[in-house]
Design a protein around this motif. Structure first.
Motif, PDB file in Angstrom:
ATOM      1  N   PRO A 273       0.808  -1.224   0.000  1.00  0.00           N
ATOM      2  CA  PRO A 273       0.000   0.000   0.000  1.00  0.00           C
ATOM      3  C   PRO A 273       0.841   1.274   0.000  1.00  0.00           C
ATOM      4  CG  PRO A 273      -0.849  -1.580   1.594  1.00  0.00           C
ATOM      5  CD  PRO A 273       0.456  -2.107   1.134  1.00  0.00           C
ATOM      6  N   LEU A 274       2.125   1.162   0.309  1.00  0.00           N
ATOM      7  CA  LEU A 274       2.998   2.332   0.377  1.00  0.00           C
ATOM      8  C   LEU A 274       3.986   2.389  -0.782  1.00  0.00           C
ATOM      9  CD1 LEU A 274       3.706   2.366   4.227  1.00  0.00           C
ATOM     10  CD2 LEU A 274       1.994   3.662   2.947  1.00  0.00           C
ATOM     11  N   GLY A 275       3.753   1.575  -1.815  1.00  0.00           N
ATOM     12  CA  GLY A 275       4.623   1.578  -2.983  1.00  0.00           C
ATOM     13  C   GLY A 275       5.221   0.213  -3.251  1.00  0.00           C
ATOM     14  N   ALA A 276       6.013   0.110  -4.302  1.00  0.00           N
ATOM     15  CA  ALA A 276       6.622  -1.157  -4.705  1.00  0.00           C
ATOM     16  C   ALA A 276       8.090  -1.187  -4.293  1.00  0.00           C
ATOM     17  CB  ALA A 276       6.496  -1.340  -6.210  1.00  0.00           C
ATOM     18  N   ALA A 277       8.578  -2.417  -4.066  1.00  0.00           N
ATOM     19  CA  ALA A 277       9.982  -2.602  -3.698  1.00  0.00           C
ATOM     20  C   ALA A 277      10.540  -3.795  -4.445  1.00  0.00           C
ATOM     21  CB  ALA A 277      10.124  -2.818  -2.192  1.00  0.00           C
ATOM     22  N   GLU A 278      11.842  -3.781  -4.694  1.00  0.00           N
ATOM     23  CA  GLU A 278      12.503  -4.914  -5.320  1.00  0.00           C
ATOM     24  C   GLU A 278      12.578  -6.074  -4.338  1.00  0.00           C
ATOM     25  OE1 GLU A 278      13.486  -5.110  -8.478  1.00  0.00           O
ATOM     26  OE2 GLU A 278      12.725  -3.070  -8.827  1.00  0.00           O
ATOM     27  N   ALA A 279      12.392  -7.297  -4.857  1.00  0.00           N
ATOM     28  CA  ALA A 279      12.410  -8.483  -4.002  1.00  0.00           C
ATOM     29  C   ALA A 279      13.813  -9.012  -3.764  1.00  0.00           C
ATOM     30  CB  ALA A 279      11.545  -9.577  -4.604  1.00  0.00           C
ATOM     31  N   GLY A 280      14.801  -8.490  -4.491  1.00  0.00           N
ATOM     32  CA  GLY A 280      16.170  -8.948  -4.301  1.00  0.00           C
ATOM     33  C   GLY A 280      16.336 -10.407  -4.670  1.00  0.00           C
ATOM     34  N   HIS A 281      16.932 -11.202  -3.771  1.00  0.00           N
ATOM     35  CA  HIS A 281      17.230 -12.602  -4.056  1.00  0.00           C
ATOM     36  C   HIS A 281      16.041 -13.511  -3.795  1.00  0.00           C
ATOM     37  CE1 HIS A 281      17.721 -12.197   0.279  1.00  0.00           C
ATOM     38  NE2 HIS A 281      17.441 -13.485   0.358  1.00  0.00           N
ATOM     39  N   GLU A 289       7.158 -10.854   4.025  1.00  0.00           N
ATOM     40  CA  GLU A 289       6.729  -9.882   5.018  1.00  0.00           C
ATOM     41  C   GLU A 289       7.390  -8.558   4.692  1.00  0.00           C
ATOM     42  OE1 GLU A 289       6.542 -12.836   8.824  1.00  0.00           O
ATOM     43  OE2 GLU A 289       8.478 -12.341   7.947  1.00  0.00           O
ATOM     44  N   ILE A 290       6.649  -7.502   4.877  1.00  0.00           N
ATOM     45  CA  ILE A 290       7.109  -6.177   4.480  1.00  0.00           C
ATOM     46  C   ILE A 290       7.051  -5.263   5.693  1.00  0.00           C
ATOM     47  CG2 ILE A 290       6.671  -4.234   2.929  1.00  0.00           C
ATOM     48  CD1 ILE A 290       4.870  -6.849   1.588  1.00  0.00           C
ATOM     49  N   ALA A 291       8.102  -4.478   5.868  1.00  0.00           N
ATOM     50  CA  ALA A 291       8.166  -3.536   6.979  1.00  0.00           C
ATOM     51  C   ALA A 291       8.525  -2.150   6.462  1.00  0.00           C
ATOM     52  CB  ALA A 291       9.207  -3.993   8.007  1.00  0.00           C
ATOM     53  N   SER A 295       9.102   6.362  10.840  1.00  0.00           N
ATOM     54  CA  SER A 295       9.863   7.572  10.531  1.00  0.00           C
ATOM     55  C   SER A 295      10.215   7.701   9.059  1.00  0.00           C
ATOM     56  CB  SER A 295      11.154   7.593  11.360  1.00  0.00           C
ATOM     57  OG  SER A 295      11.912   6.418  11.118  1.00  0.00           O
ATOM     58  N   ASP A 296       9.978   6.639   8.265  1.00  0.00           N
ATOM     59  CA  ASP A 296      10.308   6.682   6.836  1.00  0.00           C
ATOM     60  C   ASP A 296       9.144   7.132   5.973  1.00  0.00           C
ATOM     61  OD1 ASP A 296      12.948   5.948   7.172  1.00  0.00           O
ATOM     62  OD2 ASP A 296      12.560   3.804   6.980  1.00  0.00           O
ATOM     63  N   LEU A 297       8.016   7.456   6.583  1.00  0.00           N
ATOM     64  CA  LEU A 297       6.885   7.994   5.837  1.00  0.00           C
ATOM     65  C   LEU A 297       6.972   9.517   5.826  1.00  0.00           C
ATOM     66  CD1 LEU A 297       5.839   5.084   6.639  1.00  0.00           C
ATOM     67  CD2 LEU A 297       3.543   6.073   6.521  1.00  0.00           C
ATOM     68  N   ALA A 298       7.024  10.096   4.627  1.00  0.00           N
ATOM     69  CA  ALA A 298       6.972  11.552   4.489  1.00  0.00           C
ATOM     70  C   ALA A 298       5.514  11.931   4.256  1.00  0.00           C
ATOM     71  CB  ALA A 298       7.839  12.005   3.320  1.00  0.00           C
ATOM     72  N   VAL A 299       4.916  12.588   5.240  1.00  0.00           N
ATOM     73  CA  VAL A 299       3.505  12.976   5.172  1.00  0.00           C
ATOM     74  C   VAL A 299       3.438  14.479   4.936  1.00  0.00           C
ATOM     75  CG1 VAL A 299       1.276  12.927   6.339  1.00  0.00           C
ATOM     76  CG2 VAL A 299       2.950  11.114   6.777  1.00  0.00           C
ATOM     77  N   LYS A 356      13.778   2.245  -1.178  1.00  0.00           N
ATOM     78  CA  LYS A 356      14.819   1.626  -0.347  1.00  0.00           C
ATOM     79  C   LYS A 356      14.376   1.464   1.108  1.00  0.00           C
ATOM     80  CE  LYS A 356      17.214   5.960   0.783  1.00  0.00           C
ATOM     81  NZ  LYS A 356      16.781   5.963   2.192  1.00  0.00           N
ATOM     82  N   ASP A 357      13.339   2.209   1.506  1.00  0.00           N
ATOM     83  CA  ASP A 357      12.853   2.142   2.882  1.00  0.00           C
ATOM     84  C   ASP A 357      11.742   1.119   3.072  1.00  0.00           C
ATOM     85  OD1 ASP A 357      14.636   4.110   3.780  1.00  0.00           O
ATOM     86  OD2 ASP A 357      13.276   5.719   3.150  1.00  0.00           O
ATOM     87  N   ILE A 358      11.397   0.406   2.019  1.00  0.00           N
ATOM     88  CA  ILE A 358      10.435  -0.692   2.117  1.00  0.00           C
ATOM     89  C   ILE A 358      11.245  -1.979   2.266  1.00  0.00           C
ATOM     90  CG2 ILE A 358       8.542  -1.921   0.995  1.00  0.00           C
ATOM     91  CD1 ILE A 358       7.913   0.659  -0.546  1.00  0.00           C
ATOM     92  N   LEU A 359      11.235  -2.551   3.452  1.00  0.00           N
ATOM     93  CA  LEU A 359      12.060  -3.718   3.774  1.00  0.00           C
ATOM     94  C   LEU A 359      11.267  -4.987   3.510  1.00  0.00           C
ATOM     95  CD1 LEU A 359      13.471  -2.440   7.191  1.00  0.00           C
ATOM     96  CD2 LEU A 359      14.440  -2.107   4.902  1.00  0.00           C
TER      97      LEU A 359
END
Length: 375
Positions: A273-281, A289-291, A295-299, A356-359
């Motif tokens: 819901p907060l954007g897309a991220a690369e899945a890496g390996h 699971e996504i974290a 503090s990484d949300l710019a509102v 990069k802030d979507i873990l």
């Protein structure tokens, strides 16, 4: 010159310097009434290092400390100090033979002894006069020489903590074990006492292993942190390693508040819901699971890529905590922003999150339940 007698230019005596040892746990297993409490932990505290054992209640950190001290015996595995096995299949040295100092959560001061005698208690190998002198040096270093004749009940919690530290360091142990040493202190005292304790540890150069459940405390004190969960070692590294490169969602959540989502890898990416991220390996089709840290949300009032509505707003002085309704999830998304960024009374806002802030972490059997959001 006896290092215990060394003085600074201002007349303050320094703590006695010790010969720091390497403390090694080799494949430690421990069980209690048939329940595994430590599960194959291998870990080394290097000479002169401050190593924090961090984890929630029941993670095994205090049990590991007690095994190092010789208060508890492991089921299997070895404890080695430098090259000497102190606990193993055919060896078990008692605490007093290990060259280890102990500092307990409740300080364990003797109420019927004055402060000086409490500190002198561990110096039984020295003649009384020399032991008294060494104890006074230790008290001077923690700034309590003027309380030498007082009894523990006359001291504040912070002062009792410093007496306990002086007593643990007086014999100049090669390894100092500290079990939640600051948990009993008023929150206003903790920062000062913690900083003073760290300075003394650096000066004495002892290897220190500190148990704590407080991630910020571990980050403030430790050269390295060992994070435990359910008796297993989750991750070992510097505070920067564990915060910026957590191994799993448990590690991420332990060091900061996070928004959590569940998803699946599709086309090498994960949608949230907060954007897309690369899945890496992580392989195609894998549940993840996504974290995203609060503090990484710019509102902002406008300009972000994701529309949102404020459903709760709490002012905390320097920062504000927001609960936000966001498309794509039934659960509120939380954000921590600097106070006064948003206009008073505003409800409709936008969110921006850096990819990069979507873990993203592969889901594991031990992963915590994180709600119903599916991407």
């Amino acid at each position: 010159m006896n290092p215990a007698k060394t003085q600074h230019g201002d007349g303050q005596r320094t703590a006695g310097v010790t010969f720091a040892a390497r403390l090694t746990f080799q494949d430690i297993q421990h069980s209690y009434h048939g329940k595994d409490t430590i599960r194959g932990v291998s870990l080394t505290a290097e000479p002169g290092e401050v190593l924090c054992l961090l984890g929630p209640s029941g993670s095994g950190k205090t049990t590991l400390l007690r095994i190092a001290a010789g208060i508890e015996a492991q089921t299997s595995g070895r404890v080695v100090i430098n090259d000497r096995e102190v606990a193993g299949p055919r060896t078990f040295l008692p605490p007093e033979k290990r060259g280890i100092g102990l500092m307990f959560q409740d300080f364990a001061l003797f109420p019927h002894m004055c402060v000086l005698d409490n500190v002198r208690f561990g110096l039984t190998a020295l003649p009384r006069k020399e032991a008294m002198a060494e104890a006074m040096v230790a008290l001077e270093r923690v700034g309590l020489a003027h309380y030498a004749e007082k009894f523990p009940h006359a001291l504040s919690g912070g002062e009792q903590q410093r007496v306990a530290l002086a007593r643990a360091l007086a014999p100049r142990p090669s390894v100092l074990l500290m079990d939640e040493p600051f948990s009993g202190l008023d929150s206003r005292l903790k920062d000062t006492v913690r900083a003073d304790t760290l300075a003394i540890l650096r000066e004495t150069r002892a290897t220190a292993v500190v148990v704590t459940h407080d991630a910020e405390e571990a980050m403030r004190m430790a050269d390295r942190i060992a994070l435990l969960r359910n008796g297993r070692l989750v991750q070992v590294g510097t505070s920067d390693d564990l915060y910026r490169r957590p191994n799993d969602i448990f590690a991420a959540a332990f060091f900061s508040e996070i928004n959590e989502f569940a998803g699946r890898v599709r086309g090498g990416r994960v949608e949230t819901p907060l954007g897309a991220a690369e899945a890496g390996h992580i392989a195609e089709g894998t549940e993840v699971e996504i974290a995203v840290r609060l503090s990484d949300l710019a509102v902002r009032d406008s300009g972000g890529s994701i529309p949102a509505r404020i459903i709760a707003r709490r002012f905390l002085g320097v920062v504000e905590l927001l609960d936000l309704a966001v498309p794509g999830t039934e659960r509120p998304v939380r954000a921590r922003i600097r106070a006064d960024i948003l206009s008073a009374g505003v409800r409709d806002v936008t969110i921006a999150v850096e990819p990069k802030d979507i873990l993203v972490f592969e889901k594991t059997p031990e992963s915590p339940y994180i709600g119903e959001t599916k991407i």
